[in-house]
Design a protein around this motif. Structure first.
Motif, PDB file in Angstrom:
ATOM      1  N   MET A 197       0.805  -1.227   0.000  1.00 46.77           N
ATOM      2  CA  MET A 197       0.000   0.000   0.000  1.00 46.77           C
ATOM      3  C   MET A 197       0.831   1.268   0.000  1.00 46.77           C
ATOM      4  O   MET A 197       1.961   1.300   0.480  1.00 46.77           O
ATOM      5  CB  MET A 197      -0.885   0.031   1.249  1.00 46.77           C
ATOM      6  N   SER A 198       0.218   2.328  -0.530  1.00 47.59           N
ATOM      7  CA  SER A 198       0.718   3.681  -0.376  1.00 47.59           C
ATOM      8  C   SER A 198      -0.497   4.615  -0.467  1.00 47.59           C
ATOM      9  O   SER A 198      -1.638   4.129  -0.540  1.00 47.59           O
ATOM     10  CB  SER A 198       1.756   4.010  -1.440  1.00 47.59           C
ATOM     11  N   ASN A 199      -0.257   5.910  -0.462  1.00 49.18           N
ATOM     12  CA  ASN A 199      -1.356   6.883  -0.469  1.00 49.18           C
ATOM     13  C   ASN A 199      -0.934   8.144  -1.188  1.00 49.18           C
ATOM     14  O   ASN A 199       0.259   8.443  -1.302  1.00 49.18           O
ATOM     15  CB  ASN A 199      -1.688   7.330   0.971  1.00 49.18           C
ATOM     16  N   CYS A 200      -1.950   8.914  -1.616  1.00 45.76           N
ATOM     17  CA  CYS A 200      -1.690  10.300  -1.985  1.00 45.76           C
ATOM     18  C   CYS A 200      -2.877  11.133  -1.542  1.00 45.76           C
ATOM     19  O   CYS A 200      -3.944  10.595  -1.210  1.00 45.76           O
ATOM     20  CB  CYS A 200      -1.397  10.450  -3.473  1.00 45.76           C
TER      21      CYS A 200
ATOM     22  N   ALA B 232      -8.258  11.752   0.440  1.00 48.91           N
ATOM     23  CA  ALA B 232      -7.331  10.622   0.575  1.00 48.91           C
ATOM     24  C   ALA B 232      -7.532   9.670  -0.595  1.00 48.91           C
ATOM     25  O   ALA B 232      -8.657   9.467  -1.062  1.00 48.91           O
ATOM     26  CB  ALA B 232      -7.597   9.876   1.885  1.00 48.91           C
ATOM     27  N   CYS B 233      -6.434   9.122  -1.080  1.00 48.28           N
ATOM     28  CA  CYS B 233      -6.509   8.045  -2.066  1.00 48.28           C
ATOM     29  C   CYS B 233      -5.540   6.963  -1.627  1.00 48.28           C
ATOM     30  O   CYS B 233      -4.323   7.177  -1.568  1.00 48.28           O
ATOM     31  CB  CYS B 233      -6.140   8.544  -3.462  1.00 48.28           C
ATOM     32  N   LEU B 234      -6.113   5.809  -1.285  1.00 47.29           N
ATOM     33  CA  LEU B 234      -5.313   4.652  -0.880  1.00 47.29           C
ATOM     34  C   LEU B 234      -4.984   3.846  -2.129  1.00 47.29           C
ATOM     35  O   LEU B 234      -5.866   3.557  -2.946  1.00 47.29           O
ATOM     36  CB  LEU B 234      -6.125   3.818   0.120  1.00 47.29           C
ATOM     37  N   ILE B 235      -3.720   3.524  -2.296  1.00 42.69           N
ATOM     38  CA  ILE B 235      -3.263   2.754  -3.458  1.00 42.69           C
ATOM     39  C   ILE B 235      -2.883   1.355  -2.974  1.00 42.69           C
ATOM     40  O   ILE B 235      -2.017   1.217  -2.106  1.00 42.69           O
ATOM     41  CB  ILE B 235      -2.044   3.452  -4.100  1.00 42.69           C
TER      42      ILE B 235
ATOM     43  N   VAL C 103     -14.964   5.665  -3.813  1.00 41.97           N
ATOM     44  CA  VAL C 103     -14.828   5.453  -5.256  1.00 41.97           C
ATOM     45  C   VAL C 103     -13.584   4.603  -5.470  1.00 41.97           C
ATOM     46  O   VAL C 103     -12.492   4.965  -5.038  1.00 41.97           O
ATOM     47  CB  VAL C 103     -14.697   6.805  -5.998  1.00 41.97           C
ATOM     48  N   SER C 104     -13.758   3.458  -6.126  1.00 41.02           N
ATOM     49  CA  SER C 104     -12.698   2.451  -6.182  1.00 41.02           C
ATOM     50  C   SER C 104     -12.410   2.056  -7.627  1.00 41.02           C
ATOM     51  O   SER C 104     -13.277   1.537  -8.333  1.00 41.02           O
ATOM     52  CB  SER C 104     -13.195   1.250  -5.357  1.00 41.02           C
ATOM     53  N   LEU C 105     -11.181   2.319  -8.073  1.00 41.35           N
ATOM     54  CA  LEU C 105     -10.767   2.082  -9.465  1.00 41.35           C
ATOM     55  C   LEU C 105      -9.841   0.873  -9.537  1.00 41.35           C
ATOM     56  O   LEU C 105      -8.892   0.767  -8.761  1.00 41.35           O
ATOM     57  CB  LEU C 105     -10.029   3.334  -9.968  1.00 41.35           C
ATOM     58  N   SER C 106     -10.118  -0.007 -10.497  1.00 42.52           N
ATOM     59  CA  SER C 106      -9.276  -1.191 -10.707  1.00 42.52           C
ATOM     60  C   SER C 106      -8.416  -1.028 -11.945  1.00 42.52           C
ATOM     61  O   SER C 106      -8.912  -0.629 -13.005  1.00 42.52           O
ATOM     62  CB  SER C 106     -10.155  -2.442 -10.901  1.00 42.52           C
ATOM     63  N   LEU C 107      -7.127  -1.369 -11.823  1.00 39.72           N
ATOM     64  CA  LEU C 107      -6.200  -1.342 -12.965  1.00 39.72           C
ATOM     65  C   LEU C 107      -5.416  -2.655 -12.984  1.00 39.72           C
ATOM     66  O   LEU C 107      -5.070  -3.195 -11.932  1.00 39.72           O
ATOM     67  CB  LEU C 107      -5.219  -0.173 -12.834  1.00 39.72           C
TER      68      LEU C 107
ATOM     69  N   ASN D 257      -5.379  -1.051  -7.155  1.00 34.97           N
ATOM     70  CA  ASN D 257      -6.677  -0.481  -6.813  1.00 34.97           C
ATOM     71  C   ASN D 257      -6.454   0.872  -6.175  1.00 34.97           C
ATOM     72  O   ASN D 257      -5.629   1.009  -5.279  1.00 34.97           O
ATOM     73  CB  ASN D 257      -7.444  -1.384  -5.838  1.00 34.97           C
ATOM     74  N   LEU D 258      -7.173   1.857  -6.669  1.00 36.41           N
ATOM     75  CA  LEU D 258      -7.130   3.205  -6.088  1.00 36.41           C
ATOM     76  C   LEU D 258      -8.465   3.454  -5.435  1.00 36.41           C
ATOM     77  O   LEU D 258      -9.510   3.379  -6.110  1.00 36.41           O
ATOM     78  CB  LEU D 258      -6.922   4.246  -7.199  1.00 36.41           C
ATOM     79  N   SER D 259      -8.489   3.705  -4.128  1.00 35.39           N
ATOM     80  CA  SER D 259      -9.773   4.016  -3.500  1.00 35.39           C
ATOM     81  C   SER D 259      -9.736   5.417  -2.922  1.00 35.39           C
ATOM     82  O   SER D 259      -8.874   5.772  -2.126  1.00 35.39           O
ATOM     83  CB  SER D 259     -10.183   2.957  -2.476  1.00 35.39           C
TER      84      SER D 259
END
Ligand code: SIN
Ligand code: FE2
Length: 214
Positions: free
Chosen positions: A62-65, A117-120, A145-149, A207-209
């Motif tokens: 994990m990481s964040n921005c 916050a965006c959790l990666i 909001v959760s994005l899948s890559l 995943n970016l949430s």
């Protein structure tokens, strides 16, 4: 014959529960741009395997921005302004990520989404995330909001009761899931990632949430 016959159209939506929807391919076109932005964030705040309060090491890296980042260590779970690894504030949320999150939330019926916050999350084959509620955010009026890559996965989505058996949804590169309102505290998780090779991401899923922590 259309080469992309097997993909749902960009406008396809699958309702998951009241307040929760899967937006198929919502970010497919912009995924390359988003990925570049994520890589620049990860350059400043590297992925790491956090410890749980129970003493386990998470299989997800994990990481964040954004102004706040989710952290877990033996003391507990919380949002923090600085990356414990570098001592620096988390990297700013890139504009393309903020923009995607706002458009997806609006599409799902949640106007004026302002994530701080965006959790990666990065999953490699075998990595998984057990069923949990996202409840460390003070502001629970806003959706997640959760994005899948990258590699496809099986997303588990239940109700706010742990006893209810979750439904299973296949998520692919560019899919976005939004849950809020009556679904905001639904239990959810990710099944162990199956091995594979993705054209842009190789053997991994990101995943970016996006969250309003408040
Ligand atoms: C999460 O629950 O924070 C991540 C979900 C996912 O990876 O799809
Ligand atoms: Fe979650």
């Amino acid at each position: 014959m259309d080469l992309f016959d097997d993909l749902p159209p960009d406008t396809a939506q699958t309702p998951i529960a009241p307040g929760a929807v899967l937006l198929h391919g919502f970010a497919r076109e912009e995924a390359g741009t988003l990925l570049q932005a994520v890589e620049s964030v990860l350059h400043q705040a590297p992925l790491r395997h956090m410890q749980t309060p129970g003493g386990f090491t998470m299989s997800v890296a994990m990481s964040n921005c954004g102004p706040l980042g989710w952290v877990s260590d033996p003391i507990g779970y919380r949002y923090a302004e600085c990356d414990p690894l570098t001592g620096q504030p988390w990297p700013a949320m890139p504009a393309c990520m903020m923009d995607l999150a706002r458009r997806a939330a609006a599409q799902a019926g949640f106007a004026d989404f302002e994530p701080d916050a965006c959790l990666i999350n990065q999953y490699v084959p075998g990595a998984k995330l057990s069923l949990h509620q996202d409840k460390d955010e003070k502001d629970q009026r806003a959706p997640i909001v959760s994005l899948s890559l990258g590699l496809p996965t099986v997303f588990l989505f239940g109700t706010s009761s742990r006893k209810d058996r979750p439904q299973r949804y296949r998520l692919v590169h560019g899919d976005v899931v939004v849950w809020g309102g009556p679904a905001r505290l639904a239990y959810h998780g990710v099944a162990a990632l199956a091995d594979g090779e993705h054209a842009l991401l190789g053997r991994r899923r990101l995943n970016l949430s996006f969250r309003c922590v408040g």
